[in-house]
Design an enzyme around this catalytic site. Structure first.
Site, PDB file in Angstrom:
ATOM      1  N   PHE A 348      23.952 -27.072 -32.327  1.00 54.06           N
ATOM      2  CA  PHE A 348      22.700 -26.658 -33.242  1.00 54.06           C
ATOM      3  C   PHE A 348      22.134 -25.470 -32.477  1.00 54.06           C
ATOM      4  CE2 PHE A 348      22.155 -31.387 -32.473  1.00 54.06           C
ATOM      5  CZ  PHE A 348      23.240 -31.646 -33.369  1.00 54.06           C
ATOM      6  N   CYS A 349      23.140 -24.380 -32.313  1.00 58.24           N
ATOM      7  CA  CYS A 349      22.804 -22.927 -32.061  1.00 58.24           C
ATOM      8  C   CYS A 349      21.602 -23.168 -30.973  1.00 58.24           C
ATOM      9  CB  CYS A 349      22.077 -22.224 -33.221  1.00 58.24           C
ATOM     10  SG  CYS A 349      23.394 -21.895 -34.524  1.00 58.24           S
ATOM     11  N   ALA A 350      21.590 -24.140 -29.983  1.00 57.48           N
ATOM     12  CA  ALA A 350      20.672 -24.355 -28.884  1.00 57.48           C
ATOM     13  C   ALA A 350      21.574 -24.803 -27.818  1.00 57.48           C
ATOM     14  CB  ALA A 350      19.405 -25.239 -29.089  1.00 57.48           C
TER      15      ALA A 350
END
Ligand code: PLP
Length: 396
Positions: A348-350
């Site tokens: 999730f781009c984290a």
């Protein structure tokens, strides 16, 4: 809301699509689609032409800015700049920071709020809203020179947990620091105004706010932005170019909106924000859906929810989980093709946060190995209890 209607499953049955990936991109509200469609026949150049079409489009663009400014509670020192999305907004702000600025973020941020900054201090992932406040206080106490910008998310795109932005703002301001708020995930669920949060800057994306792709907002204090080099050098950002090449740059929002602006995107965002402010009822239903999903997941022995804060922390409509013993990619395909459910899998781009929470989830479940990816169900306007129940049944 615009809906794709029924979709065909692998076995030939048709079902209404359960879009549980709204945190990635939300469907378009009918009122937004209508506003865009109404404008299409009058499509003309913005800020660049004469005549009825250009005048109308320029007016609509600036009216959209005023609407957004009003709904965000713009103060006299604030500006509203239309960007491409939240990522673009933070990159713009990063370029506009005075040279001696230190940026304080947490390890837990989305990459859009981790990677654009150069001179950064990253605080370790806090285990509660109180710990976040304390960590910021300690960090600011130690750092007294130069400008400081604190940049935090208002709601996590991984856990859905709501961050204590108003209290972090109070701490930042007490130490003379500014604060930027990543409202990409809060704005679709709750008001995320400059005035309400007390923040110096707020950034969000239209495509997560029930408006189409391609436009976002950076709103907040104008002084650093007005003094910075234009974000996109070119027409629109330049007021005068001399024969010898000397440039006088535009002032105000135009300085950072080089090139032809995204009129339809701006009108769509303004319309969506207005609609969300007027009708908060669908969003109020979300808390019940979150409870229903979390209770259902808790009863599945092979599923472990991801969370950073204590279990009773406030959340928006986002729940991520590890499915132990299943390949997340295969699972997503099965959910899609056999059950008509759209979810997101991945980090999730984290990445730092999600990897850590996956490892913790595997530990809690006594698994020897953490899954490489998580599954995220996210919801909002249009999500029904039946959608949540279908996901739970499929996972079962
Ligand atoms: N911040 C958060 C919390 C997000 O969830 C996202 C997108 O998922 C972003 C920033 C980046 O948004 P965009 O991809 O629209 O730039």
């Amino acid at each position: 809301m615009l809906s794709p209607g029924e979709i065909k499953l692998r076995d030939g049955r048709s079902v209404d699509f359960a879009n549980l990936d709204i945190a990635a991109t939300a469907p378009c509200l009918r009122v937004v689609a209508d506003a865009v469609a109404d404008l299409l026949p009058y499509y003309g150049s913005v800020h660049r032409g004469a005549g009825a079409l250009s005048e109308r489009c320029t007016r609509e663009y600036e009216q959209a800015r005023e609407t957004v400014a009003d709904l965000l509670g713009r103060g006299p020192d604030d500006t509203v700049i239309f960007t491409r999305n939240t990522t673009d907004a933070f990159n713009l702000l990063a370029r506009a920071l005075p040279e001696d600025t230190t940026v304080i973020t947490f390890d837990t941020e989305h990459h859009a709020n981790l990677l654009p900054w150069s001179n950064t201090v990253r605080l370790a992932a806090p285990r509660s809203p109180e710990e976040a406040i304390e960590a910021l206080e300690i960090s600011l106490y130690r750092r007294q020179t130069g400008n400081v910008l604190v940049s935090v998310t208002a709601a996590s795109n991984v856990t859905g947990e709501v961050w204590p932005v108003a209290r972090l703002t109070e701490v930042a301001h007490r130490f003379g620091a500014r604060i930027a708020v990543d409202a990409a995930q809060l704005a679709p669920h709750a008001p995320a105004s400059l005035a309400g949060l007390g923040a110096d800057y707020v950034a969000f994306s239209g495509h997560k706010l029930y408006a189409p792709f391609g436009a976002g907002v950076l709103a907040g204090r104008a002084d650093w932005l007005d003094a910075a080099e234009p974000y996109l050098a070119g027409g629109g950002a330049s007021a005068h170019v001399a024969d010898d090449g000397a440039v006088r740059w535009a002032t105000g929002p135009a300085r950072h909106e080089g090139g032809t602006p995204n009129l339809l995107g701006a009108v769509a965002i303004a319309t969506a924000l207005r609609a969300l402010v007027r009708d908060a009822a669908p969003r109020a239903r979300e808390a019940g859906l979150v409870r229903r999903l979390r209770a259902g997941l808790a009863s599945l022995p092979h599923v472990e929810e991801l969370r950073l804060f204590p279990a009773d922390a406030e959340r928006v409509g986002i729940v991520s989980f590890a499915v132990l013993g299943a390949d997340p990619g295969d699972l997503a395909v099965t959910l899609g093709r056999d059950h008509g459910i759209g979810v997101r899998t991945g980090l999730f781009c984290a990445h730092p946060l999600t990897r850590r929470l996956l490892a913790e989830a595997a530990d809690r479940a006594g698994a020897t190995e953490a899954p490489g990816q998580a599954v995220r169900a996210s919801f909002g306007i249009g999500t029904t209890e039946a959608h949540i129940d279908r996901l739970l049944a499929a996972l079962q």
